[in-house]
Design an enzyme around this catalytic site. Structure first.
Site, mmCIF file in Angstrom:
data_model
loop_
_atom_site.group_PDB
_atom_site.id
_atom_site.type_symbol
_atom_site.label_atom_id
_atom_site.label_comp_id
_atom_site.label_asym_id
_atom_site.label_seq_id
_atom_site.Cartn_x
_atom_site.Cartn_y
_atom_site.Cartn_z
ATOM 1 N N GLY A 58 -4.270 -7.473 52.151
ATOM 2 C CA GLY A 58 -4.256 -6.567 51.018
ATOM 3 C C GLY A 58 -5.133 -5.368 51.304
ATOM 4 O O GLY A 58 -5.660 -5.185 52.410
ATOM 5 N N ASP A 93 -5.698 -5.153 35.866
ATOM 6 C CA ASP A 93 -4.802 -5.010 37.009
ATOM 7 C C ASP A 93 -3.735 -6.102 36.991
ATOM 8 O O ASP A 93 -3.523 -6.808 37.985
ATOM 9 C CB ASP A 93 -5.598 -5.054 38.312
ATOM 10 C CG ASP A 93 -4.809 -4.497 39.503
ATOM 11 O OD1 ASP A 93 -3.846 -3.743 39.269
ATOM 12 O OD2 ASP A 93 -5.152 -4.816 40.649
#
Length: 928
Positions: free
Chosen positions: A636, A752
């Site tokens: 990520g 998020d």
């Protein structure tokens, strides 16, 4: 090489490294606390709660201790057997007694000295010095004479050996032989600045009474576990060292028989000793696994370090193998206790700072509202009192008329209690009677006025008074002589405490009567004469009657109302002036409070969060060691996700390696870690199980934080790509809502919510993860965070609340209903995130696909409403989702989606690559 010379030095070196880390964290904590106490104006209670300097000093002292192996035993013979076994050479004589203290330490050259308090060497010729190369210390050198007093500068023997066991600044100390009356004082000297590792050598079958008393005193003095070692006699035909060096085939029949008999005797002795120690409560038979022959088996790396370690018993046959494990337990348990205590200090202070930020945010929000409330309530009360005075003049006139009529009907009662002394003139007597009449009238009118405005007490004054006093609580420099609370008291006093009896009490009626008395005093009484004056009862009654007849009820009521209004107006103006002054002071204070809140949020709380991350990670490292990766399963923006071997009783397990590039990212990661660790267990939240800081990551150039959690099957992104049924997707949506609701109930905002932050287990049930942007509402700085497609419009303004998660869920629900990961067409046309944001602010949202039902589309539109206040509460979203789910499951077709998951023609992907979450999906699909 055996375990003693290989494993123990490693454990000691690791212990030293842990203690150095503790000392560094403690010093950083000291500096942080000093900065906080210097820069922040915290309340007295907060300062007391974060005043942990004594605890830090205590931990620093404990971390500075050097491990020492203290050897006690039944006799000098037993201790000699154990020491020689430990050092693997016959250093001490087997058959001797009455020893001095003997200390073994590391040195490049083998030597022996006689010292006094380990500081001064006594120049004395020892027997060992007469030998060119000694092997066993002469008995004369270690024997204590009867003249040497243990507690009064008794010489001790210091032996320097080049032995690996002693290399890491570790000493082996054999305390001197002494009587019971000296034993306690002797132990006190042994434990100064020392982390003791206690060994007790037993050579007999059982312990005698003297041994039992000695062990009991050891238990009272030391809080560490003991290792009882059953040692065999050193006078056998073949010593244990010789037997270990020979193979079984090389022994004669008699020697084999001797060895077998010796082993059987040793086993019987160990069994008898174990039973006695269990019976005395010195060891726990179930604390460690035992073999069928009662031989202890120390289980490496599986013991419970959180609990107090138990005493152990082993034989000299397994000593070389298990002694390293015992030392490892003792050292790791000691470090873990210190690290846990330090972690508790950090987390306690951090919680207090966050609560302070909450209180400050609340104060900043509520103080202006309190001021407006106080002004509004006081204005209503002022208007009400003014109306009472203006509108109820007739009622007051009627009250006065009734009072005067009652007095006229009962003139004699008016004169009750009046003692007519012989006045100097009729004028004086008349004035006294006038005062009596006016007092009686004033008391009656005051009581009636209080009753007419009594309802105000419950409507205004109590709450107003408390509100103003709470505002003034922290303002110690009020301008002027009158505070807002004093002005309120004056208004209250005028309304309720009209008291005509005392000259110091305010009373509009009293003021009026004073003026009237002066007026009447100047009038000539028609009944006065120049003759002899007689103040009889008849005369007094006549004076009262004439006075009552001379009073005008309407004029009296008008005067009372006017003066009452004047006083209330004066108090009202004083209140307005005081509240303006108070508002100015509070405005300055709120600016300072906001500055301090920002300092806590941006500097002090993240700083302590980083310290908490370090101390907690040290706990996890000591408890479970470094996780061992198996393979990388995803990458990520902020780290690499790897599967790993079972860690901390978690299996399957994974960890995310995050390498913060600078202090800001370290602080952000530390706050994420704190919030995530504080979230309690919940089936819809991926629980962070632990963390370890790997200082050797990437060759040691930049440390990485390994965040360990349970391993899930895949994320929702991969799940949608591989195909999920409509019912499963609806169930996932419900799971996500449950997770968000739980976070909000904990005062946290995720910020998020997106496909890759929803993980799926083997049953395709969802859990929320990645709390990198998760934060309490009071700690939010207005920073722009999140994934652009899922970001609510108000996020760009910097002023937002928990409803941003509702908006993000609306976008996520679009993907769930669509059953695909392709960007909405309305979003796919933009080339960058700035264009996307500008369009979102203008109202652009994902398009309605043909297979969307009305119920699902309406729910999406509600969730991504432009105004946060128009978005539904999650408590209302969940029932709608559950109703859609039930209608599909039981075949009512309400909310049914016609979408059938199929491989998307425009995407090329391999479903095998999506078996793990956080897989690389950025090859073809563009995601902002």
């Amino acid at each position: 090489m055996d375990n003693i010379t290989m494993d123990i030095p490693k454990e000691l070196k690791r212990h030293l490294k842990y203690c150095q880390s503790l000392q560094r964290i403690i010093k950083d904590t000291h500096r942080s606390l000093n900065d906080i106490n210097t820069l922040l104006q915290l309340g007295r209670d907060v300062r007391q709660e974060i005043s942990v300097y004594d605890d830090l000093d205590y931990l620093s002292h404990k971390a500075d201790r050097t491990p020492n192996i203290l050897v006690f035993g039944q006799s000098c013979h037993a201790k000699a057997l154990l020491i020689n076994l430990m050092l693997q050479e016959n250093v001490l004589p087997y058959f001797s007694c009455q020893w001095r203290q003997i200390t073994f330490k590391y040195g490049p050259v083998k030597s022996i000295h006689l010292t006094l308090g380990h500081e001064f060497e006594i120049v004395e010729n020892l027997k060992a010095h007469e030998q060119t190369s000694w092997i066993t210390i002469p008995e004369e050198d270690i024997r204590r004479s009867d003249k040497e007093n243990l507690l009064d500068h008794c010489p001790s023997v210091e032996v320097v050996l080049k032995h690996k066991l002693l290399k890491e600044n570790v000493k082996i100390v054999v305390p001197p032989d002494c009587g019971p009356h000296q034993f306690v004082d002797l132990l006190g000297k042994l434990v100064e600045n020392v982390l003791p590792v206690i060994l007790y050598a037993v050579s007999d079958d059982t312990l005698n009474d003297s041994n039992i008393q000695e062990i009991r005193k050891l238990k009272d003095t030391f809080t560490v576990p003991f290792l009882f070692v059953n040692v065999t006699s050193g006078d056998s035909h073949l010593s244990k060292f010789e037997i270990g060096a020979l193979s079984t085939e090389s022994l004669t029949e008699s020697e084999k028989h001797l060895v077998e008999n010796s082993a059987q005797k040793s086993e019987n002795k160990l069994h008898s000793l174990r039973e006695q120690l269990c019976r005395l409560g010195y060891i726990n038979a179930e604390a460690r696994g035992t073999t069928r022959n009662a031989e202890p088996v120390i289980q490496k790396k599986s013991f419970c370090l959180e609990c107090s370690l138990d005493n152990s018993l082993m034989s000299d046959k397994t000593f070389n193998k298990d002694f390293a494990s015992f030392i490892s337990e003792v050292l790791r348990s000691s470090v873990l206790k210190m690290a846990k205590k330090l972690s508790e200090i950090h987390n306690s202070c951090l919680r207090k700072f966050i609560l302070c930020a909450f209180d400050m945010a609340r104060e900043i929000q509520i103080t202006p509202k309190r001021i407006l409330y106080a002004q509004d309530v006081e204005m209503k009360m002022y208007t009400t009192l003014t109306n009472i005075a203006g509108e109820q003049q007739q009622e007051i006139t009627a009250i006065i008329q009734r009072t005067l009529q009652d007095m006229r009907s009962n003139v004699a009662e008016v004169l009750e209690g009046y003692n007519c002394s012989v006045p100097s003139s009729p004028k004086v007597a008349t004035m006294e009677i006038q005062q009596l009449v006016l007092n009686r009238l004033g008391a009656s009118v005051a009581t009636q006025i209080v009753q007419s405005v009594g309802c105000l007490q419950e409507s205004f004054t109590g709450t107003l008074q408390r509100c103003v006093e709470s505002l003034e609580k922290n303002c110690h420099e009020l301008e002027g002589n009158l505070s807002a609370s004093d002005a309120v008291k004056q208004i209250i006093h005028a309304a309720y405490n009209v008291d005509l009896k005392t000259p110091t009490s305010f009373s509009v009626v009293h003021t009026f009567m004073d003026r009237l008395r002066k007026l009447l005093g100047n009038l000539a009484s028609p009944w006065s004469s120049s003759g002899q004056f007689q103040c009889g009862l008849q005369w007094q009654l006549q004076v009262v009657t004439n006075l009552i007849d001379s009073l005008s009820s309407s004029k009296l009521a008008k005067t009372i109302c006017i003066q009452f209004q004047e006083h209330v107006k004066s108090s009202h103006e004083a209140f307005q002036s005081a509240i303006r002054s108070l508002e100015n002071q509070l405005s300055d204070q709120l600016e300072q409070t906001e500055e301090q809140r920002i300092a806590i949020r941006k500097k002090h709380a993240p700083r302590f969060a980083r310290l908490a991350l370090e101390s907690t990670s040290l706990c996890d490292l000591v408890r479970w060691n470094m996780p061992k990766p198996i393979r990388e399963i995803g990458r990520g923006q902020y780290g690499v996700v790897s599967s790993c071997e079972a860690w901390g009783n978690i299996n399957p397990c994974a960890f995310k390696s995050v390498v913060p590039p600078d202090d800001r990212h370290w602080n952000d990661l530390a706050m994420e870690f704190y919030y995530t660790r504080t979230i309690s267990e919940h089936p819809r939240i991926v629980k962070l199980r632990g963390s370890v800081i790997d200082y050797k990551y990437g060759g040691g150039s930049s440390p990485a934080v390994l965040l360990i959690m349970e391993r899930m099957t895949k994320d929702l992104y991969c799940g949608l790509k591989s195909g999920l049924s409509w019912l499963k997707r609806l169930k996932i949506a419900i799971d996500v809502i449950e997770g968000i609701r739980y976070l909000h109930s904990q005062g946290l905002v995720h910020r998020d919510i997106k496909l890759k932050n929803v993980l799926l287990d083997n049953d395709d049930r969802a859990k929320l993860t990645d709390f990198g942007f998760c934060i309490p509402e009071a700690m939010m700085s207005g920073s722009i965070v999140g994934t652009p497609v899922h970001m609510a419009p108000e996020l760009l303004s910097g002023r937002y609340d928990s409803s941003v998660d509702v908006y993000a869920f609306g976008i996520l629900f679009w993907y769930i209903c669509a059953g695909q990961v392709k960007l909405p067409t309305h979003f796919d046309q933009f080339q960058n995130k700035e264009q996307l944001w500008n369009s979102v602010r203008k109202g652009i949202r994902p398009e309605c696909l043909p297979h969307f039902t009305e119920a699902c589309w309406n729910l999406m539109e509600q969730c991504w409403a432009a105004e946060p206040s128009e978005r539904p509460l999650l408590g209302n979203v969940q029932p709608q989702l559950e109703q859609i789910y039930r209608s599909i499951k039981f075949g009512t077709n309400q909310g049914k989606s016609s979408f059938s998951p199929k491989p998307l023609g425009f995407l090329e992907y391999d479903t095998d690559n999506c078996s793990d979450y956080s897989c690389n999906t950025n090859l073809i699909v563009r995601e902002y």
